[in-house]
Enzyme design. Structure first.
Site, PDB file in Angstrom:
ATOM      1  N   MET A   1     -10.445 -10.471 -27.887  1.00  0.00           N
ATOM      2  CA  MET A   1     -10.274 -11.674 -27.637  1.00  0.00           C
ATOM      3  C   MET A   1      -9.675 -12.184 -26.225  1.00  0.00           C
ATOM      4  SD  MET A   1      -8.327 -13.350 -31.087  1.00  0.00           S
ATOM      5  CE  MET A   1      -8.633 -14.819 -30.503  1.00  0.00           C
TER       6      MET A   1
ATOM      7  N   GLY B   1     -13.625 -12.656 -22.242  1.00  0.00           N
ATOM      8  CA  GLY B   1     -14.936 -13.212 -21.434  1.00  0.00           C
ATOM      9  C   GLY B   1     -16.186 -12.966 -22.140  1.00  0.00           C
ATOM     10  N   LYS B   2     -16.280 -12.803 -23.354  1.00  0.00           N
ATOM     11  CA  LYS B   2     -17.593 -12.580 -23.966  1.00  0.00           C
ATOM     12  C   LYS B   2     -18.153 -13.851 -24.046  1.00  0.00           C
ATOM     13  CE  LYS B   2     -15.617 -11.411 -28.060  1.00  0.00           C
ATOM     14  NZ  LYS B   2     -14.375 -11.693 -27.838  1.00  0.00           N
TER      15      LYS B   2
ATOM     16  N   GLU C   1     -19.881 -14.471 -31.779  1.00  0.00           N
ATOM     17  CA  GLU C   1     -19.102 -14.215 -33.282  1.00  0.00           C
ATOM     18  C   GLU C   1     -19.924 -13.201 -34.103  1.00  0.00           C
ATOM     19  OE1 GLU C   1     -15.862 -14.508 -32.703  1.00  0.00           O
ATOM     20  OE2 GLU C   1     -16.195 -16.451 -31.398  1.00  0.00           O
TER      21      GLU C   1
ATOM     22  N   GLN D   1     -19.142 -10.467 -35.199  1.00  0.00           N
ATOM     23  CA  GLN D   1     -18.320  -9.656 -36.151  1.00  0.00           C
ATOM     24  C   GLN D   1     -18.268 -10.241 -37.609  1.00  0.00           C
ATOM     25  OE1 GLN D   1     -17.218 -11.104 -33.462  1.00  0.00           O
ATOM     26  NE2 GLN D   1     -15.443 -12.565 -34.268  1.00  0.00           N
TER      27      GLN D   1
ATOM     28  N   CYS E   1       0.806  -1.306 -24.764  1.00  0.00           N
ATOM     29  CA  CYS E   1       1.573  -2.558 -25.469  1.00  0.00           C
ATOM     30  C   CYS E   1       1.224  -3.031 -26.921  1.00  0.00           C
ATOM     31  CB  CYS E   1       1.526  -4.044 -24.399  1.00  0.00           C
ATOM     32  SG  CYS E   1       2.428  -3.513 -22.630  1.00  0.00           S
TER      33      CYS E   1
HETATM   34  N1  LIG Z   1      -5.089 -12.426 -21.322  1.00  0.00           N
HETATM   35  C1  LIG Z   1      -6.326 -13.036 -20.876  1.00  0.00           C
HETATM   36  N2  LIG Z   1      -7.063 -12.287 -20.330  1.00  0.00           N
HETATM   37  C2  LIG Z   1      -8.034 -12.654 -19.580  1.00  0.00           C
HETATM   38  N3  LIG Z   1      -8.574 -13.980 -19.633  1.00  0.00           N
HETATM   39  C3  LIG Z   1      -7.884 -14.903 -20.405  1.00  0.00           C
HETATM   40  C4  LIG Z   1      -6.578 -14.381 -20.939  1.00  0.00           C
HETATM   41  N4  LIG Z   1      -6.115 -15.411 -21.432  1.00  0.00           N
HETATM   42  C5  LIG Z   1      -6.870 -16.538 -21.426  1.00  0.00           C
HETATM   43  N5  LIG Z   1      -7.938 -16.132 -20.586  1.00  0.00           N
HETATM   44  C6  LIG Z   1      -9.013 -16.914 -20.221  1.00  0.00           C
HETATM   45  O1  LIG Z   1     -10.252 -16.719 -21.270  1.00  0.00           O
HETATM   46  C7  LIG Z   1     -11.351 -16.924 -20.523  1.00  0.00           C
HETATM   47  C8  LIG Z   1     -12.415 -15.959 -21.248  1.00  0.00           C
HETATM   48  O2  LIG Z   1     -12.580 -16.508 -22.594  1.00  0.00           O
HETATM   49  P1  LIG Z   1     -14.043 -16.368 -23.508  1.00  0.00           P
HETATM   50  O3  LIG Z   1     -15.166 -16.111 -22.617  1.00  0.00           O
HETATM   51  O4  LIG Z   1     -13.858 -17.288 -24.463  1.00  0.00           O
HETATM   52  O5  LIG Z   1     -13.298 -14.957 -23.960  1.00  0.00           O
HETATM   53  P2  LIG Z   1     -13.779 -14.252 -25.284  1.00  0.00           P
HETATM   54  O6  LIG Z   1     -15.012 -14.811 -25.875  1.00  0.00           O
HETATM   55  O7  LIG Z   1     -13.964 -12.929 -25.200  1.00  0.00           O
HETATM   56  O8  LIG Z   1     -12.634 -14.506 -26.394  1.00  0.00           O
HETATM   57  C9  LIG Z   1     -10.981 -16.292 -19.175  1.00  0.00           C
HETATM   58  O9  LIG Z   1     -12.141 -16.638 -18.064  1.00  0.00           O
HETATM   59  C10 LIG Z   1      -9.618 -16.815 -18.992  1.00  0.00           C
HETATM   60  O10 LIG Z   1      -9.582 -18.347 -18.392  1.00  0.00           O
HETATM   61  C1  LIG Z   2      -8.714  -9.917 -34.020  1.00  0.00           C
HETATM   62  C2  LIG Z   2      -9.119 -10.868 -34.878  1.00  0.00           C
HETATM   63  C3  LIG Z   2      -9.730 -12.252 -34.366  1.00  0.00           C
HETATM   64  N1  LIG Z   2     -10.124 -13.060 -35.524  1.00  0.00           N
HETATM   65  C4  LIG Z   2     -10.747 -14.298 -34.926  1.00  0.00           C
HETATM   66  C5  LIG Z   2      -9.857 -15.084 -34.132  1.00  0.00           C
HETATM   67  C6  LIG Z   2     -10.911 -16.029 -33.269  1.00  0.00           C
HETATM   68  O1  LIG Z   2     -10.879 -17.279 -34.230  1.00  0.00           O
HETATM   69  C7  LIG Z   2     -12.089 -15.049 -33.568  1.00  0.00           C
HETATM   70  C8  LIG Z   2     -12.457 -14.344 -32.028  1.00  0.00           C
HETATM   71  O2  LIG Z   2     -12.681 -15.385 -31.210  1.00  0.00           O
HETATM   72  P1  LIG Z   2     -13.103 -14.835 -29.530  1.00  0.00           P
HETATM   73  O3  LIG Z   2     -14.254 -15.531 -29.299  1.00  0.00           O
HETATM   74  O4  LIG Z   2     -13.371 -13.445 -29.569  1.00  0.00           O
HETATM   75  O5  LIG Z   2     -11.846 -15.159 -28.755  1.00  0.00           O
HETATM   76  O6  LIG Z   2     -11.792 -14.277 -34.407  1.00  0.00           O
HETATM   77  C9  LIG Z   2     -10.254 -12.669 -36.762  1.00  0.00           C
HETATM   78  O7  LIG Z   2     -10.675 -13.353 -37.642  1.00  0.00           O
HETATM   79  N2  LIG Z   2      -9.530 -11.369 -37.196  1.00  0.00           N
HETATM   80  C10 LIG Z   2      -9.174 -10.353 -36.373  1.00  0.00           C
HETATM   81  O8  LIG Z   2      -8.837  -9.260 -36.595  1.00  0.00           O
HETATM   82 ZN   LIG Z   3       0.150  -3.948 -21.524  1.00  0.00          ZN
END
Ligand SMILES: Nc1ncnc2c1ncn2[C@@H]1O[C@H](COP(=O)(O)OP(=O)(O)O)[C@@H](O)[C@H]1O
Ligand SMILES: Cc1cn([C@H]2C[C@H](O)[C@@H](COP(=O)(O)O)O2)c(=O)[nH]c1=O
Ligand SMILES: [Zn+2]
Length: 203
Positions: free
Chosen positions: A26, A29-30, A97, A99, A188
């Protein structure tokens, strides 16, 4: 940065498709990367279809929204098989999403690619316990291109590839954001609830 393979405009019966997988924890940046690639495909005037599991309604029923508020409109679908008829006319198929999809998603991606489409699919590679999530390992195996993106560990500032759960639930599926998860590095992640978060440093 991933450089897109060029897609020549061959007649449909000669087209070759492929699968691009974007994976990571999470906040890595996916979704931003998925949206970037899909927007570029639109600039190339390709017909783009975007899908997500209807299970994920965190921000919006239809939009895919990144943690940084980039947005793209998608079609929520109840299962992977529902994508096939909806993607019939698409040159490029985006899926977020991954997964959360059932195991048919692997065959669906293969069928779309075999049919000449570019498939760009993003998903969490590990769940909160550090185990591979759903069909992500199978998708990694069949994809031509795999991009692993990383977040920043909110405890120490290193590169993070785990999604640490902050709430006690042991259910695999638990939708949430920074209220329930934080990105952590390998060290961590294993420190658990006692990890000493660094203070903000004032310039
Ligand atoms: N711990 C973190 N590390 C990197 N980016 C983070 C973090 N927390 C928040 N962000 C924000 O999340 C953005 C990426 O979001 P997103 O593309 O939705 O990620 P994902 O889909 O992998 O969850 C980054 O550009 C940054 O602004
Ligand atoms: C680790 C983990 C995550 N989830 C959920 C939490 C969020 O709603 C999505 C992931 O969203 P992102 O676009 O990758 O930020 O998945 C979950 O249901 N179970 C898990 O173990
Ligand atoms: Zn760490």
């Amino acid at each position: 940065m991933f450089i897109e393979p060029t897609r020549r405009r061959e007649p449909p019966h000669l087209r070759v498709g492929w699968i691009e997988l974007i994976c990571g924890s999470m906040f890595s940046g996916k979704t931003e990367e998925l949206i970037r690639r899909l927007n570029r495909a639109r600039i190339a005037k390709l017909n783009v279809g975007i899908f997500k599991p209807s299970l994920d309604t965190r921000y919006h029923d239809q939009n895919i929204v990144s943690h940084n508020s980039s947005v793209i409109t998608s079609i929520p679908v109840p299962d992977a098989a529902s994508i096939l008829p909806l993607a019939h006319a698409c040159d490029v198929v985006g899926i977020d999403e991954a997964q959360f999809f059932d195991s048919a998603v692997v065959d669906v991606c293969n069928q779309l690619a075999n049919d000449g489409k570019r498939v760009i699919i993003a998903g969490l590679d590990m769940d909160f316990s550090g185990k591979p999530f759903g069909c992500m390992p199978q998708l990694m195996a069949v994809a031509e291109f795999v991009t692993k993106v990383h977040a920043i560990c909110v405890v120490c500032g290193d590169i993070a590839h785990y999604s640490y759960r902050l709430v006690p639930s042991q259910e695999r599926v638990l939708l949430g954001e920074t209220d329930s998860y934080e990105a952590r590095c390998r060290r961590c992640f294993h420190l658990g609830p006692d990890a000493p978060h660094r203070e903000w440093v004032q310039e």
